[in-house]
Design a protein around this motif. Structure first.
Motif, PDB file in Angstrom:
ATOM      1  N   LYS A  36     -10.849  -1.211   9.309  1.00  0.00           N
ATOM      2  CA  LYS A  36     -11.209  -2.556   9.769  1.00  0.00           C
ATOM      3  C   LYS A  36     -10.902  -3.579   8.678  1.00  0.00           C
ATOM      4  CE  LYS A  36     -14.928  -1.088  12.869  1.00  0.00           C
ATOM      5  NZ  LYS A  36     -16.328  -1.312  13.255  1.00  0.00           N
ATOM      6  N   ARG A  37      -9.949  -4.438   8.958  1.00  0.00           N
ATOM      7  CA  ARG A  37      -9.455  -5.353   7.936  1.00  0.00           C
ATOM      8  C   ARG A  37     -10.398  -6.502   7.606  1.00  0.00           C
ATOM      9  NH1 ARG A  37      -3.822  -5.898   7.505  1.00  0.00           N
ATOM     10  NH2 ARG A  37      -2.756  -3.980   8.074  1.00  0.00           N
ATOM     11  N   PHE A  38     -11.365  -6.793   8.476  1.00  0.00           N
ATOM     12  CA  PHE A  38     -12.283  -7.903   8.199  1.00  0.00           C
ATOM     13  C   PHE A  38     -13.433  -7.456   7.311  1.00  0.00           C
ATOM     14  CE2 PHE A  38     -10.588  -9.165  12.471  1.00  0.00           C
ATOM     15  CZ  PHE A  38      -9.780 -10.182  11.997  1.00  0.00           C
ATOM     16  N   ILE A  39     -13.545  -6.161   7.082  1.00  0.00           N
ATOM     17  CA  ILE A  39     -14.654  -5.663   6.276  1.00  0.00           C
ATOM     18  C   ILE A  39     -14.221  -5.466   4.833  1.00  0.00           C
ATOM     19  CG2 ILE A  39     -16.289  -3.765   5.951  1.00  0.00           C
ATOM     20  CD1 ILE A  39     -16.498  -3.511   8.922  1.00  0.00           C
ATOM     21  N   GLN A  40     -15.011  -6.051   3.930  1.00  0.00           N
ATOM     22  CA  GLN A  40     -14.669  -5.989   2.519  1.00  0.00           C
ATOM     23  C   GLN A  40     -15.313  -4.786   1.854  1.00  0.00           C
ATOM     24  OE1 GLN A  40     -16.068  -9.289  -0.105  1.00  0.00           O
ATOM     25  NE2 GLN A  40     -13.866  -9.606  -0.300  1.00  0.00           N
ATOM     26  N   SER A  41     -16.593  -4.554   2.165  1.00  0.00           N
ATOM     27  CA  SER A  41     -17.275  -3.410   1.568  1.00  0.00           C
ATOM     28  C   SER A  41     -18.413  -2.970   2.472  1.00  0.00           C
ATOM     29  CB  SER A  41     -17.825  -3.789   0.187  1.00  0.00           C
ATOM     30  OG  SER A  41     -18.760  -4.837   0.328  1.00  0.00           O
ATOM     31  N   CYS A  42     -18.920  -1.772   2.192  1.00  0.00           N
ATOM     32  CA  CYS A  42     -19.957  -1.202   3.048  1.00  0.00           C
ATOM     33  C   CYS A  42     -20.873  -0.328   2.212  1.00  0.00           C
ATOM     34  CB  CYS A  42     -19.300  -0.360   4.151  1.00  0.00           C
ATOM     35  SG  CYS A  42     -20.467   0.584   5.138  1.00  0.00           S
ATOM     36  N   LYS A  43     -22.196  -0.514   2.405  1.00  0.00           N
ATOM     37  CA  LYS A  43     -23.166   0.311   1.705  1.00  0.00           C
ATOM     38  C   LYS A  43     -24.035   1.025   2.728  1.00  0.00           C
ATOM     39  CE  LYS A  43     -26.482  -0.367  -1.365  1.00  0.00           C
ATOM     40  NZ  LYS A  43     -27.474  -1.374  -1.811  1.00  0.00           N
ATOM     41  N   VAL A  44     -24.213   2.332   2.520  1.00  0.00           N
ATOM     42  CA  VAL A  44     -24.922   3.146   3.509  1.00  0.00           C
ATOM     43  C   VAL A  44     -26.225   3.688   2.942  1.00  0.00           C
ATOM     44  CG1 VAL A  44     -24.819   5.437   4.569  1.00  0.00           C
ATOM     45  CG2 VAL A  44     -22.981   3.822   4.958  1.00  0.00           C
ATOM     46  N   GLU A  45     -27.277   3.654   3.776  1.00  0.00           N
ATOM     47  CA  GLU A  45     -28.523   4.348   3.440  1.00  0.00           C
ATOM     48  C   GLU A  45     -28.682   5.434   4.492  1.00  0.00           C
ATOM     49  OE1 GLU A  45     -31.284   1.188   4.138  1.00  0.00           O
ATOM     50  OE2 GLU A  45     -29.861  -0.176   3.192  1.00  0.00           O
ATOM     51  N   GLY A  46     -28.646   6.677   4.043  1.00  0.00           N
ATOM     52  CA  GLY A  46     -28.761   7.767   5.010  1.00  0.00           C
ATOM     53  C   GLY A  46     -27.640   8.759   4.786  1.00  0.00           C
ATOM     54  N   ARG A  86     -25.960   0.958   7.915  1.00  0.00           N
ATOM     55  CA  ARG A  86     -25.002   0.457   6.923  1.00  0.00           C
ATOM     56  C   ARG A  86     -25.098  -1.059   6.824  1.00  0.00           C
ATOM     57  NH1 ARG A  86     -19.395   1.615  10.390  1.00  0.00           N
ATOM     58  NH2 ARG A  86     -19.684  -0.065  11.896  1.00  0.00           N
ATOM     59  N   ASP A  87     -24.823  -1.558   5.616  1.00  0.00           N
ATOM     60  CA  ASP A  87     -24.732  -2.996   5.381  1.00  0.00           C
ATOM     61  C   ASP A  87     -23.289  -3.304   5.037  1.00  0.00           C
ATOM     62  OD1 ASP A  87     -27.302  -4.389   5.563  1.00  0.00           O
ATOM     63  OD2 ASP A  87     -27.949  -2.824   4.158  1.00  0.00           O
ATOM     64  N   VAL A  88     -22.634  -4.111   5.881  1.00  0.00           N
ATOM     65  CA  VAL A  88     -21.249  -4.444   5.589  1.00  0.00           C
ATOM     66  C   VAL A  88     -21.132  -5.889   5.138  1.00  0.00           C
ATOM     67  CG1 VAL A  88     -20.458  -2.767   7.313  1.00  0.00           C
ATOM     68  CG2 VAL A  88     -20.565  -5.161   7.934  1.00  0.00           C
ATOM     69  N   ASN A  89     -20.197  -6.110   4.218  1.00  0.00           N
ATOM     70  CA  ASN A  89     -19.820  -7.456   3.803  1.00  0.00           C
ATOM     71  C   ASN A  89     -18.455  -7.738   4.389  1.00  0.00           C
ATOM     72  OD1 ASN A  89     -21.987  -8.289   1.932  1.00  0.00           O
ATOM     73  ND2 ASN A  89     -21.334  -6.448   0.837  1.00  0.00           N
ATOM     74  N   THR A 147     -25.825  -5.805   9.457  1.00  0.00           N
ATOM     75  CA  THR A 147     -26.571  -4.554   9.323  1.00  0.00           C
ATOM     76  C   THR A 147     -26.424  -3.779  10.626  1.00  0.00           C
ATOM     77  OG1 THR A 147     -28.125  -5.653   7.852  1.00  0.00           O
ATOM     78  CG2 THR A 147     -28.833  -3.569   8.799  1.00  0.00           C
ATOM     79  N   GLU A 148     -25.963  -2.524  10.517  1.00  0.00           N
ATOM     80  CA  GLU A 148     -25.559  -1.778  11.710  1.00  0.00           C
ATOM     81  C   GLU A 148     -26.090  -0.349  11.680  1.00  0.00           C
ATOM     82  OE1 GLU A 148     -21.270  -2.332  11.395  1.00  0.00           O
ATOM     83  OE2 GLU A 148     -21.474  -4.495  11.755  1.00  0.00           O
ATOM     84  N   ILE A 161     -25.463  -3.402  16.259  1.00  0.00           N
ATOM     85  CA  ILE A 161     -25.741  -4.376  15.197  1.00  0.00           C
ATOM     86  C   ILE A 161     -27.220  -4.739  15.253  1.00  0.00           C
ATOM     87  CG2 ILE A 161     -25.327  -6.719  14.378  1.00  0.00           C
ATOM     88  CD1 ILE A 161     -22.433  -6.449  15.113  1.00  0.00           C
ATOM     89  N   LEU A 162     -27.894  -4.559  14.118  1.00  0.00           N
ATOM     90  CA  LEU A 162     -29.329  -4.842  14.057  1.00  0.00           C
ATOM     91  C   LEU A 162     -29.595  -6.270  13.592  1.00  0.00           C
ATOM     92  CD1 LEU A 162     -30.580  -1.563  12.303  1.00  0.00           C
ATOM     93  CD2 LEU A 162     -30.396  -2.019  14.758  1.00  0.00           C
ATOM     94  N   GLY A 163     -28.710  -6.814  12.758  1.00  0.00           N
ATOM     95  CA  GLY A 163     -28.924  -8.156  12.226  1.00  0.00           C
ATOM     96  C   GLY A 163     -27.833  -8.525  11.250  1.00  0.00           C
ATOM     97  N   GLY A 164     -28.084  -9.581  10.488  1.00  0.00           N
ATOM     98  CA  GLY A 164     -27.095 -10.010   9.519  1.00  0.00           C
ATOM     99  C   GLY A 164     -26.801 -11.484   9.630  1.00  0.00           C
ATOM    100  N   ASP A 165     -25.966 -11.968   8.726  1.00  0.00           N
ATOM    101  CA  ASP A 165     -25.607 -13.386   8.701  1.00  0.00           C
ATOM    102  C   ASP A 165     -24.358 -13.603   9.555  1.00  0.00           C
ATOM    103  OD1 ASP A 165     -25.218 -16.067   7.988  1.00  0.00           O
ATOM    104  OD2 ASP A 165     -23.864 -15.446   6.377  1.00  0.00           O
TER     105      ASP A 165
END
Ligand code: A8S
Length: 175
Positions: free
Chosen positions: A47-57, A65-68, A79-80, A96-100
């Motif tokens: 996915k080219r629009f995603i810069q980085s991703c951090k996963v809990e689990g 996951r939290d994607v920037n 937040t997904e 998608i649970l939330g996010g900016d």
């Protein structure tokens, strides 16, 4: 079995929501395409629009996951949650649970089916989604934004998978 897969794409849609189904034919075997799709922890692999991703689990269903996203979009983070990861039937779904950003209650599902393209193993990727119509926007505007993003993702998924397929074929030739 095909009907079984289509069943997953029948979303319950409410009046304030919109959604649709997008298809992409990919000239690469299912196992290669799936190897990219199934990595909930690394969406930026295709996915080219995603810069980085951090996963809990641990990467199983329920993992968050939290994607920037890259700059220049009407969004910064998302937040997904992983909803379905079926390695046998090649079904992947997240919410998608939330996010900016402006996509509320976004729910998406991707299924992969083997197909023969030009007498070679190929893949039919089907992605469907539902989302709340964004405040201040029409159904059409919301859907066309989401579809632009999904079509870019599917195009890039195809490009990368097809390159991997070519590499596999080349390896087989030189062995
Ligand atoms: C996906 C699909 C979508 C992603 C959207 C629709 C998003 O990542 C981007 C811009 C937004 O405004 C919303 O599967 C959000 O990638 C690129 C941050 C969620």
């Amino acid at each position: 079995e095909e009907e079984h897969v289509w069943r997953y794409h029948k979303h319950d849609m409410q009046p304030h929501q919109c959604g649709s189904i997008l298809l992409k034919h990919i000239n690469a075997p299912v196992h290669l395409v799936w190897s990219l799709v199934r990595r909930f922890d690394q969406p930026q692999n295709y996915k080219r629009f995603i810069q980085s991703c951090k996963v809990e689990g641990d990467g199983t269903v329920g993992t968050i996951r939290d994607v920037n996203v890259i700059s220049g979009l009407p969004a910064t983070t998302s937040t997904e949650r992983l909803e379905i990861l079926d390695d046998e039937q090649h079904i992947f779904s997240y919410k998608i649970l939330g996010g900016d950003h402006r996509l509320k209650n976004y729910w998406s599902i991707i299924t992969l089916q083997p197909e023969v393209l030009d007498s070679r193993p190929g893949t039919l990727a089907i992605e469907s989604y539902v989302v709340d119509v964004a405040e201040g926007n029409t159904k059409e505007e919301t859907c066309s934004f989401v579809e632009t993003v999904i079509n870019c993702n599917l195009k890039s998924l195809a490009d990368i998978s097809e390159r991997l397929a070519l590499q596999e074929d080349t390896k087989r030739l030189t062995l």
